[in-house]
Scaffold this motif. Structure first.
Motif, PDB file in Angstrom:
ATOM      1  N   UNK A  13      -2.380 -19.455   2.126  1.00 12.14           N
ATOM      2  CA  UNK A  13      -2.686 -18.801   2.620  1.00 12.14           C
ATOM      3  C   UNK A  13      -2.604 -16.949   2.208  1.00 12.14           C
ATOM      4  N   UNK A  14      -1.419 -17.267   0.860  1.00 12.94           N
ATOM      5  CA  UNK A  14      -1.269 -16.159  -0.053  1.00 12.94           C
ATOM      6  C   UNK A  14      -2.464 -15.729  -0.770  1.00 12.94           C
ATOM      7  N   UNK A  15      -2.914 -16.751  -1.482  1.00 16.08           N
ATOM      8  CA  UNK A  15      -3.974 -15.978  -1.890  1.00 16.08           C
ATOM      9  C   UNK A  15      -5.677 -15.848  -0.893  1.00 16.08           C
ATOM     10  N   UNK A  16      -5.255 -16.409   0.274  1.00 14.78           N
ATOM     11  CA  UNK A  16      -6.891 -15.988   1.267  1.00 14.78           C
ATOM     12  C   UNK A  16      -6.119 -14.834   1.213  1.00 14.78           C
ATOM     13  N   UNK A  17      -5.219 -14.265   1.976  1.00 10.81           N
ATOM     14  CA  UNK A  17      -4.654 -12.524   1.898  1.00 10.81           C
ATOM     15  C   UNK A  17      -4.632 -12.054   0.768  1.00 10.81           C
ATOM     16  N   UNK A  18      -4.071 -11.972  -0.142  1.00 11.13           N
ATOM     17  CA  UNK A  18      -4.959 -11.488  -1.529  1.00 11.13           C
ATOM     18  C   UNK A  18      -6.240 -11.360  -1.167  1.00 11.13           C
ATOM     19  N   UNK A  19      -7.126 -11.953  -1.044  1.00  7.74           N
ATOM     20  CA  UNK A  19      -8.517 -11.935  -1.308  1.00  7.74           C
ATOM     21  C   UNK A  19      -9.048 -11.453  -0.225  1.00  7.74           C
ATOM     22  N   UNK A  20      -8.818 -11.707   1.111  1.00  5.77           N
ATOM     23  CA  UNK A  20      -9.156 -11.066   2.161  1.00  5.77           C
ATOM     24  C   UNK A  20      -8.640  -9.426   2.876  1.00  5.77           C
ATOM     25  N   UNK A  21      -7.817  -9.149   2.605  1.00 10.73           N
ATOM     26  CA  UNK A  21      -7.126  -8.046   3.563  1.00 10.73           C
ATOM     27  C   UNK A  21      -6.518  -7.305   1.779  1.00 10.73           C
ATOM     28  N   UNK A  22      -5.485  -6.294   2.374  1.00 15.65           N
ATOM     29  CA  UNK A  22      -5.079  -5.010   2.365  1.00 15.65           C
ATOM     30  C   UNK A  22      -4.633  -4.315   3.273  1.00 15.65           C
ATOM     31  N   UNK A  23      -3.180  -3.761   2.341  1.00 14.98           N
ATOM     32  CA  UNK A  23      -2.327  -3.363   3.309  1.00 14.98           C
ATOM     33  C   UNK A  23      -2.478  -2.058   2.925  1.00 14.98           C
ATOM     34  N   UNK A  24      -1.981  -0.707   3.959  1.00 16.79           N
ATOM     35  CA  UNK A  24      -2.203   0.729   4.034  1.00 16.79           C
ATOM     36  C   UNK A  24      -2.237   1.273   3.263  1.00 16.79           C
ATOM     37  N   UNK A  25      -1.173   1.076   2.106  1.00 17.82           N
ATOM     38  CA  UNK A  25      -1.246   1.839   0.781  1.00 17.82           C
ATOM     39  C   UNK A  25      -1.654   1.127  -0.258  1.00 17.82           C
ATOM     40  N   UNK A  26      -3.043   0.018  -0.450  1.00 20.84           N
ATOM     41  CA  UNK A  26      -3.803  -0.410  -1.105  1.00 20.84           C
ATOM     42  C   UNK A  26      -5.082   0.607  -0.327  1.00 20.84           C
ATOM     43  N   UNK A  27      -5.134   0.360   0.858  1.00 20.71           N
ATOM     44  CA  UNK A  27      -6.124   1.018   1.268  1.00 20.71           C
ATOM     45  C   UNK A  27      -5.872   2.231   0.816  1.00 20.71           C
ATOM     46  N   UNK A  28      -5.158   3.593   0.838  1.00 23.43           N
ATOM     47  CA  UNK A  28      -4.775   4.544   0.689  1.00 23.43           C
ATOM     48  C   UNK A  28      -5.611   4.329  -1.170  1.00 23.43           C
ATOM     49  N   UNK A  29      -4.544   4.193  -2.036  1.00 21.83           N
ATOM     50  CA  UNK A  29      -5.017   3.780  -3.053  1.00 21.83           C
ATOM     51  C   UNK A  29      -6.414   3.481  -2.968  1.00 21.83           C
ATOM     52  N   UNK A  30      -6.964   2.847  -2.699  1.00 24.53           N
ATOM     53  CA  UNK A  30      -8.522   2.655  -3.259  1.00 24.53           C
ATOM     54  C   UNK A  30      -9.430   3.278  -2.560  1.00 24.53           C
ATOM     55  N   UNK A  31      -9.257   3.739  -1.288  1.00 25.16           N
ATOM     56  CA  UNK A  31     -10.012   5.014  -1.117  1.00 25.16           C
ATOM     57  C   UNK A  31      -9.263   6.256  -1.789  1.00 25.16           C
TER      58      UNK A  31
END
Length: 86
Positions: A13-31
């Motif tokens: 589950x943890x591996x899948x979360x890291x592979x397929x999802x992003x937090x709002x902070x991660x999204x902001x940094x990415x964008x």
């Protein structure tokens, strides 16, 4: 044995979360934007939240599908390039 099986499930589950999802902070940094602007994108239906933890709380946490964010990033890059040309 059952506990060992649970441990493997948690790791997956943890591996899948890291592979397929992003937090709002991660999204902001990415964008390359502020997290509050990500909230605005959600309200304007430009970016879709995959899941919300603590939905009824003031401390809710938005989880985004990574592929959706990557697609939006391509669109955003195009808009930014057009703006530079003007």
């Amino acid at each position: 044995m059952f506990l060992q099986h649970d441990s493997i499930i948690k790791q997956k589950i943890v591996a899948d979360l890291y592979e397929y999802t992003m937090s709002q902070k991660q999204v902001a940094d990415y964008l390359d934007m502020e997290p509050t602007h990500v909230s605005k994108l959600v309200k304007e239906s430009k970016l879709e939240v995959l899941f919300v933890y603590n939905d009824n709380s003031s401390r809710k946490m938005n989880i985004f599908y990574k592929k959706d964010v990557e697609e939006y990033a391509k669109l955003l890059k195009s808009f930014r390039e057009l703006r530079k040309k003007k």
